[in-house]
Structure formats: C-alpha cells, structure tokens
Design a protein around this motif. Structure first.
Motif, mmCIF file in Angstrom:
data_model
loop_
_atom_site.group_PDB
_atom_site.id
_atom_site.type_symbol
_atom_site.label_atom_id
_atom_site.label_comp_id
_atom_site.label_asym_id
_atom_site.label_seq_id
_atom_site.Cartn_x
_atom_site.Cartn_y
_atom_site.Cartn_z
ATOM 1 N N ILE A 184 -9.544 16.003 -64.081
ATOM 2 C CA ILE A 184 -10.951 16.167 -63.712
ATOM 3 C C ILE A 184 -11.200 17.563 -63.159
ATOM 4 C CG2 ILE A 184 -12.755 15.436 -62.107
ATOM 5 C CD1 ILE A 184 -11.752 12.612 -62.353
ATOM 6 N N GLU A 185 -10.312 18.011 -62.273
ATOM 7 C CA GLU A 185 -10.489 19.321 -61.648
ATOM 8 C C GLU A 185 -10.417 20.440 -62.689
ATOM 9 O OE1 GLU A 185 -11.517 19.881 -58.574
ATOM 10 O OE2 GLU A 185 -11.634 17.682 -58.496
ATOM 11 N N LYS A 186 -9.531 20.278 -63.666
ATOM 12 C CA LYS A 186 -9.427 21.314 -64.704
ATOM 13 C C LYS A 186 -10.669 21.322 -65.591
ATOM 14 C CE LYS A 186 -5.758 23.559 -67.218
ATOM 15 N NZ LYS A 186 -4.295 23.565 -67.465
ATOM 16 N N LEU A 187 -11.198 20.124 -65.888
ATOM 17 C CA LEU A 187 -12.441 20.053 -66.650
ATOM 18 C C LEU A 187 -13.595 20.669 -65.870
ATOM 19 C CD1 LEU A 187 -12.098 16.427 -68.085
ATOM 20 C CD2 LEU A 187 -12.000 18.548 -69.403
ATOM 21 N N LYS A 188 -13.616 20.437 -64.570
ATOM 22 C CA LYS A 188 -14.656 21.025 -63.719
ATOM 23 C C LYS A 188 -14.581 22.540 -63.744
ATOM 24 C CE LYS A 188 -15.341 17.204 -60.446
ATOM 25 N NZ LYS A 188 -15.191 16.765 -59.032
ATOM 26 N N ASP A 189 -13.365 23.087 -63.728
ATOM 27 C CA ASP A 189 -13.208 24.544 -63.774
ATOM 28 C C ASP A 189 -13.784 25.107 -65.069
ATOM 29 O OD1 ASP A 189 -11.965 24.591 -61.325
ATOM 30 O OD2 ASP A 189 -9.929 24.607 -62.137
ATOM 31 N N ILE A 190 -13.501 24.417 -66.185
ATOM 32 C CA ILE A 190 -14.011 24.881 -67.478
ATOM 33 C C ILE A 190 -15.529 24.827 -67.511
ATOM 34 C CG2 ILE A 190 -14.094 24.360 -69.952
ATOM 35 C CD1 ILE A 190 -11.221 23.262 -69.656
ATOM 36 N N LEU A 191 -16.102 23.709 -67.057
ATOM 37 C CA LEU A 191 -17.559 23.552 -67.061
ATOM 38 C C LEU A 191 -18.222 24.518 -66.095
ATOM 39 C CD1 LEU A 191 -17.782 19.660 -67.209
ATOM 40 C CD2 LEU A 191 -18.415 21.264 -69.023
ATOM 41 N N SER A 192 -17.576 24.763 -64.964
ATOM 42 C CA SER A 192 -18.134 25.687 -63.976
ATOM 43 C C SER A 192 -18.240 27.101 -64.556
ATOM 44 C CB SER A 192 -17.263 25.698 -62.719
ATOM 45 O OG SER A 192 -17.758 26.634 -61.778
ATOM 46 N N GLN A 193 -17.207 27.521 -65.278
ATOM 47 C CA GLN A 193 -17.234 28.840 -65.896
ATOM 48 C C GLN A 193 -18.329 28.932 -66.953
ATOM 49 O OE1 GLN A 193 -13.335 30.126 -67.242
ATOM 50 N NE2 GLN A 193 -12.346 29.200 -65.457
ATOM 51 N N GLU A 194 -18.564 27.832 -67.657
ATOM 52 C CA GLU A 194 -19.613 27.822 -68.683
ATOM 53 C C GLU A 194 -21.000 27.956 -68.077
ATOM 54 O OE1 GLU A 194 -19.209 24.283 -70.983
ATOM 55 O OE2 GLU A 194 -17.399 24.946 -72.026
ATOM 56 N N HIS A 195 -21.154 27.536 -66.805
ATOM 57 C CA HIS A 195 -22.471 27.534 -66.165
ATOM 58 C C HIS A 195 -22.539 28.502 -64.984
ATOM 59 C CE1 HIS A 195 -22.307 23.633 -68.298
ATOM 60 N NE2 HIS A 195 -23.600 23.826 -68.475
ATOM 61 N N GLY A 196 -21.848 29.627 -65.137
ATOM 62 C CA GLY A 196 -21.944 30.676 -64.128
ATOM 63 C C GLY A 196 -21.389 30.288 -62.775
ATOM 64 N N ASN A 197 -20.230 29.628 -62.780
ATOM 65 C CA ASN A 197 -19.534 29.227 -61.546
ATOM 66 C C ASN A 197 -20.349 28.238 -60.707
ATOM 67 O OD1 ASN A 197 -17.235 30.837 -62.060
ATOM 68 N ND2 ASN A 197 -18.337 32.636 -61.322
ATOM 69 N N LYS A 198 -21.207 27.494 -61.372
ATOM 70 C CA LYS A 198 -21.973 26.452 -60.692
ATOM 71 C C LYS A 198 -21.054 25.307 -60.296
ATOM 72 C CE LYS A 198 -25.684 23.120 -61.613
ATOM 73 N NZ LYS A 198 -26.640 22.610 -62.642
ATOM 74 N N LYS A 199 -21.345 24.670 -59.162
ATOM 75 C CA LYS A 199 -20.548 23.532 -58.722
ATOM 76 C C LYS A 199 -20.719 22.375 -59.702
ATOM 77 C CE LYS A 199 -19.632 20.467 -54.804
ATOM 78 N NZ LYS A 199 -19.996 20.099 -53.411
ATOM 79 N N VAL A 200 -19.607 21.765 -60.089
ATOM 80 C CA VAL A 200 -19.618 20.680 -61.070
ATOM 81 C C VAL A 200 -19.139 19.394 -60.413
ATOM 82 C CG1 VAL A 200 -18.673 19.859 -63.254
ATOM 83 C CG2 VAL A 200 -19.206 22.288 -62.965
ATOM 84 N N LEU A 201 -19.866 18.310 -60.639
ATOM 85 C CA LEU A 201 -19.539 17.016 -60.062
ATOM 86 C C LEU A 201 -18.907 16.101 -61.107
ATOM 87 C CD1 LEU A 201 -22.876 16.470 -58.080
ATOM 88 C CD2 LEU A 201 -20.750 17.519 -57.254
ATOM 89 N N ASP A 202 -18.398 14.966 -60.640
ATOM 90 C CA ASP A 202 -17.798 13.996 -61.562
ATOM 91 C C ASP A 202 -18.790 13.555 -62.630
ATOM 92 O OD1 ASP A 202 -15.503 14.171 -60.097
ATOM 93 O OD2 ASP A 202 -15.443 12.069 -59.478
ATOM 94 N N LYS A 203 -20.045 13.377 -62.237
ATOM 95 C CA LYS A 203 -21.050 12.925 -63.202
ATOM 96 C C LYS A 203 -21.275 13.961 -64.304
ATOM 97 C CE LYS A 203 -25.132 14.566 -60.642
ATOM 98 N NZ LYS A 203 -26.414 14.175 -60.034
ATOM 99 N N ASP A 204 -21.081 15.242 -63.967
ATOM 100 C CA ASP A 204 -21.219 16.298 -64.971
ATOM 101 C C ASP A 204 -20.065 16.247 -65.972
ATOM 102 O OD1 ASP A 204 -23.528 17.395 -63.644
ATOM 103 O OD2 ASP A 204 -22.170 18.303 -62.188
ATOM 104 N N VAL A 205 -18.877 15.943 -65.473
ATOM 105 C CA VAL A 205 -17.716 15.803 -66.348
ATOM 106 C C VAL A 205 -17.916 14.613 -67.287
ATOM 107 C CG1 VAL A 205 -15.235 15.370 -66.456
ATOM 108 C CG2 VAL A 205 -16.164 16.840 -64.659
#
Length: 215
Positions: A8-29
């Motif tokens: 989950i944390e690694k997926l959050k890192d990928i998604l965060s980079q895609e959205h300008g280092n925005k905080k990513v939650l479990d629901k976003d994953v």
C-alpha cells in the motif's frame, strides 16, 4: 514478498508522485486499483494482496513487476521482464456456463501474464483475451468464478473443444456439436440441459485454451 501494508505504501508513493506529491489515502489506492473501498478494507484486514489489480496498475504505467515486489533494479531484470506480455482482461464481460450472460460492453484492463503460460496452453499472444465465467454447468473443468483464456484466432469447431459463443441470449462457455443447421451447446455438468440454436444465431468468438480455476 512484501506485506500488504508495505505494498500500500509503495502504491501511495507512486500515486503521490503522479499528483505532485499530494497526500494519498487508502481510498485513493483502492480507486486506482478499481476495487470497492469496503472490499479493499477487507483485503487489507485479511492481508489478501490483490495481485491481478496491482499488476494491471503497474502495466498501465510500464512499471517493472520485479522492481515493485522484489526491489530489483530494472536493469537487472531485462531478461526476466521480457518473458511477460500483457493481455486484455475483459473485466466487464462475463461469460455464462449456465444461462446466457448479456454483458458485452468491452472495457478491457491490462493483465500481465508469463509467456510460458500461453506457450503451455498453446495460445497465440496476439489473439488471446481473458474473461470471467459464472455458473456451474461446465464443472468440474471450469468452476464458477474462474478466468478463461480465449484464443479468438481459433473459431473452427471440433468435438473436443470448449468455446466462447455469442448468441442472441448472451455469451456462453460451452462444448459445441453441429447437426445440419443446428448448433447444440453442451455442458460438462450433466444436470444441465443442452441448448439448441439455429446456426445463423451463433457466433463463435474463440476457443477456450486455458483456465485459471478459482479455489
């Protein structure tokens, strides 16, 4: 292999980079993987990793599976990753082993498969698609919820094959027998009756060349 929480944390890192280092939650994953939030919470609680959804997520972004799961550098796994191909997984298409499944709006998702698997089931890469089966009429060979590999290049009917058939009543996974201008759809499970259709009302989409049985 990583734990669910690490993934989950690694997926959050990928998604965060895609959205300008925005905080990513479990629901976003969950949304990025195409999983209902409630189901995602259950999977997290059970530590049940949704590999198909994650591999599709990675395939869309050309991210190395080996890097993601094993922290191997892409340069070190060029030969290994070249052994994988991407098939179309028709997630919104359901073929019925019982009554016809009327659901033919294609919305394919990439599914990463080892080439050796397709070589083993003797299926051509270019024409193979994957979809899910529901119903019990083809048991024990094809169980309810199994994934089937359909080779759309193989439409010649023979007595030993199982086929994906498109009819006016929907999609079926059945054995086929042709008698003059009639096509008989036959089940492996003998408790199900045969279905007889006129040959003009039957379209052979492709042959079932492999099955991933749900256990």
């Amino acid at each position: 292999m990583k734990k669910f929480s690490e993934i989950i944390e690694k997926l959050k890192d990928i998604l965060s980079q895609e959205h300008g280092n925005k905080k990513v939650l479990d629901k976003d994953v969950a949304a990025a993987l195409g999983i209902e939030e409630s189901n995602f919470r259950k999977q997290k609680h059970r530590n049940s990793i949704p590999y198909f959804e994650i591999m599709s997520f990675l395939a869309k972004r050309n991210i190395s599976i080996n890097w993601f799961f094993f922290n191997q550098l892409p340069e070190s796994v060029i030969e290994s990753t070249s052994n994988y191909i991407i098939l179309k997984y028709q997630r919104t298409v359901t073929a019925s082993a019982g009554g016809g499944a009327i659901n033919y709006e294609l919305d394919s998702t990439p599914l990463v498969i080892d080439k050796q698997l397709l070589d083993h089931i003797n299926s051509s890469y270019k024409y193979t698609e994957v979809l899910k089966v529901f119903g019990e009429s083809m048991e024990p060979d094809i169980k309810d919820g199994s994934l089937v590999f359909i080779d759309k290049n193989k439409t010649d009917i023979n007595s030993t094959g199982v086929y994906l058939i498109n009819t006016n009543d929907g999609l079926y996974i059945k054995c086929i027998k042709v008698e003059n201008d009639k096509v008989i759809l036959k089940s492996n499970n003998q408790t199900f009756d045969d279905i007889t259709l006129h040959i003009d009302d039957v379209d052979i989409v492709g042959r079932v060349c492999g099955v991933l049985i749900k256990v």
